[in-house]
Design a protein around this motif. Structure first.
Motif, PDB file in Angstrom:
ATOM      1  N   ALA A   6       0.830  -1.199   0.000  1.00  0.00           N
ATOM      2  CA  ALA A   6       0.000   0.000   0.000  1.00  0.00           C
ATOM      3  C   ALA A   6       0.870   1.256   0.000  1.00  0.00           C
ATOM      4  O   ALA A   6       2.001   1.237   0.495  1.00  0.00           O
ATOM      5  N   PRO A   7       0.358   2.355  -0.590  1.00  0.00           N
ATOM      6  CA  PRO A   7       1.136   3.603  -0.656  1.00  0.00           C
ATOM      7  C   PRO A   7       1.133   4.369   0.666  1.00  0.00           C
ATOM      8  O   PRO A   7       1.417   5.557   0.698  1.00  0.00           O
ATOM      9  N   TYR A   8       0.801   3.689   1.738  1.00  0.00           N
ATOM     10  CA  TYR A   8       0.740   4.336   3.042  1.00  0.00           C
ATOM     11  C   TYR A   8       1.208   3.344   4.111  1.00  0.00           C
ATOM     12  O   TYR A   8       1.385   2.145   3.843  1.00  0.00           O
ATOM     13  N   VAL A   9       1.431   3.847   5.300  1.00  0.00           N
ATOM     14  CA  VAL A   9       1.662   2.988   6.463  1.00  0.00           C
ATOM     15  C   VAL A   9       0.574   3.313   7.481  1.00  0.00           C
ATOM     16  O   VAL A   9      -0.064   4.360   7.394  1.00  0.00           O
ATOM     17  N   GLU A  10       0.317   2.416   8.415  1.00  0.00           N
ATOM     18  CA  GLU A  10      -0.777   2.622   9.362  1.00  0.00           C
ATOM     19  C   GLU A  10      -0.261   2.716  10.785  1.00  0.00           C
ATOM     20  O   GLU A  10       0.748   2.109  11.138  1.00  0.00           O
ATOM     21  N   TRP A  11      -0.987   3.494  11.598  1.00  0.00           N
ATOM     22  CA  TRP A  11      -0.644   3.575  13.010  1.00  0.00           C
ATOM     23  C   TRP A  11      -1.077   2.288  13.681  1.00  0.00           C
ATOM     24  O   TRP A  11      -2.218   1.846  13.514  1.00  0.00           O
ATOM     25  N   GLN A  12      -0.170   1.692  14.414  1.00  0.00           N
ATOM     26  CA  GLN A  12      -0.422   0.376  14.982  1.00  0.00           C
ATOM     27  C   GLN A  12      -1.193   0.420  16.299  1.00  0.00           C
ATOM     28  O   GLN A  12      -1.442  -0.607  16.912  1.00  0.00           O
ATOM     29  N   GLY A  13      -1.532   1.601  16.748  1.00  0.00           N
ATOM     30  CA  GLY A  13      -2.287   1.704  17.990  1.00  0.00           C
ATOM     31  C   GLY A  13      -1.382   1.714  19.206  1.00  0.00           C
ATOM     32  O   GLY A  13      -0.183   1.471  19.121  1.00  0.00           O
ATOM     33  N   GLU A  14      -1.980   1.990  20.349  1.00  0.00           N
ATOM     34  CA  GLU A  14      -1.194   2.132  21.568  1.00  0.00           C
ATOM     35  C   GLU A  14      -0.433   0.862  21.916  1.00  0.00           C
ATOM     36  O   GLU A  14       0.658   0.915  22.482  1.00  0.00           O
ATOM     37  N   GLY A  15      -0.979  -0.287  21.579  1.00  0.00           N
ATOM     38  CA  GLY A  15      -0.319  -1.546  21.914  1.00  0.00           C
ATOM     39  C   GLY A  15       1.022  -1.726  21.243  1.00  0.00           C
ATOM     40  O   GLY A  15       1.908  -2.403  21.767  1.00  0.00           O
ATOM     41  N   ALA A  16       1.190  -1.127  20.053  1.00  0.00           N
ATOM     42  CA  ALA A  16       2.441  -1.281  19.301  1.00  0.00           C
ATOM     43  C   ALA A  16       3.230   0.019  19.255  1.00  0.00           C
ATOM     44  O   ALA A  16       4.171   0.155  18.487  1.00  0.00           O
ATOM     45  N   ALA A  17       2.843   0.975  20.085  1.00  0.00           N
ATOM     46  CA  ALA A  17       3.491   2.288  20.043  1.00  0.00           C
ATOM     47  C   ALA A  17       4.409   2.526  21.240  1.00  0.00           C
ATOM     48  O   ALA A  17       4.699   3.659  21.586  1.00  0.00           O
TER      49      ALA A  17
END
Length: 360
Positions: A186-197
């Protein structure tokens, strides 16, 4: 009253006695790079200049400067009007048309106040900026960067790679975004949420223009993956009814309300509040560069006074006794006075913004 102004190097040396050094950026960070396009008022005020009176009146009636809120209100109102009276097709069409016009107004306001591509900024300016940032997120710095700007200059500086390997500055930066596991190309990346931040150390407190709400995920459009200019990316996203995630100008209460209704923004806000409240063994120093300490950002700035930050270093540009800097100093005093008596008093120093040579 005479106020002592440190150089940036003197402020850094003074902060070395603390365990952590963090950075909070205001609009002065962007103005220092491109004063001709970033030294403006609010994005809303820019768009309002070409906005029909009826649309400006809707913003006023709703008591907001949030484009997304008004656009969605117009779209919902059009559907409701049709449900009540299908004969009002012209009214419905006008509402939908105004919603689309607001999307265009938003993009034009953004595009007209932002360099379209990363290479519009020279390598030597990126080198200077990365040198500045390295004091907080360098190889062994271990700090965090918080920004109240929603432009892309910080992102571009963090991602920039020098052509000469000998001049490469290592920056340890993580904004919490990763490849979409269901669409790796995908031409974007996604925020993984607090669990992966957990390792996130770059926080956009008010969102950013390259972050888009896709409903089921928060997407970050990247130059590397698309090669498209900001205005083109934003246009494509808005056509899909995806809005950039950023907090439009307004009062502090309105900004906090928007933040509390976004998992991403709330996570960033909680991170800053946590930094302000945590008291490491050796204490914490916070550098604030390019912010006026105005009350419309009290939701963020008051955390400093009410927390346990040991030492606050605030940039001043120009004569420390001029009207703007006198206001900053007064605002900082107000914040320092918020410190609970049970906590150690907040130490405050001011440093010369120009000496930091943020953009060379």
């Amino acid at each position: 009253m005479t106020v002592k102004i440190l150089s940036f190097d003197q402020a850094l040396k003074k902060a070395d006695s603390y365990g952590k050094k963090h950075l909070l950026l205001g609009n002065g960070f962007s103005i220092a790079c491109k004063p001709d396009i970033f030294a403006y008022g609010s994005l809303f005020e820019e768009a309002k200049k070409t906005m029909p009176k009826e649309l400006a009146a809707i913003f006023a009636a709703m008591g907001t400067q949030d484009f997304e809120e008004v656009i969605r209100a117009l779209q919902h109102a059009a559907a409701i009007v049709f449900a009540y009276n299908p004969k009002l097709k012209r009214t419905m069409a006008r509402m939908n048309g105004d919603a689309e016009k607001l999307k265009t107004d938003l993009i034009q306001a953004v595009a007209g106040r932002h360099p379209p591509r990363p290479n519009d900024i020279t390598d030597d300016r990126y080198f200077a900026c990365r040198t500045f940032l390295s004091n907080f997120v360098g190889a062994n710095a271990g700090g965090k960067i918080y920004t109240m700007n929603y432009d892309l200059l910080l992102y571009w500086a963090l991602m920039h790679e020098e052509d000469d390997p000998a001049e490469f500055i290592v920056l340890n930066h993580d904004d919490g975004f990763r490849k979409d596991q269901d669409d790796y190309d995908a031409p974007y990346v996604e925020w993984q949420g607090e669990g992966a931040a957990h390792g996130q150390n770059i926080h956009y407190l008010h969102g950013a223009l390259h972050l888009f709400d896709a409903g089921y995920q928060l997407q970050k459009y990247t130059w590397v993956n698309t090669g498209k200019a900001l205005v083109d990316q934003a246009n494509e996203a808005l056509k899909k009814n995806m809005f950039p995630v950023f907090v439009a100008e307004g009062d502090s209460k309105s900004k906090l309300t928007k933040i509390q209704h976004s998992a991403y923004l709330h996570h960033n806000f909680k991170s800053f509040a946590g930094v302000c409240q945590t008291k490491p063994k050796d204490g914490t120093a916070l550098f604030v560069y390019g912010h006026s300490f105005a009350k419309n950002d009290a939701h963020v700035l008051d955390q400093i006074g009410r927390g346990k930050i040991a030492h606050l270093f605030v940039s001043l540009y120009g004569d420390p006794s001029n009207k703007a800097n006198s206001a900053i100093r007064a605002n900082v005093e107000r914040i320092a006075a918020l410190r609970p008596k049970a906590f150690p008093a907040l130490s405050v120093d001011f440093f010369d913004a120009a000496s930091a040579k943020v953009w060379g």
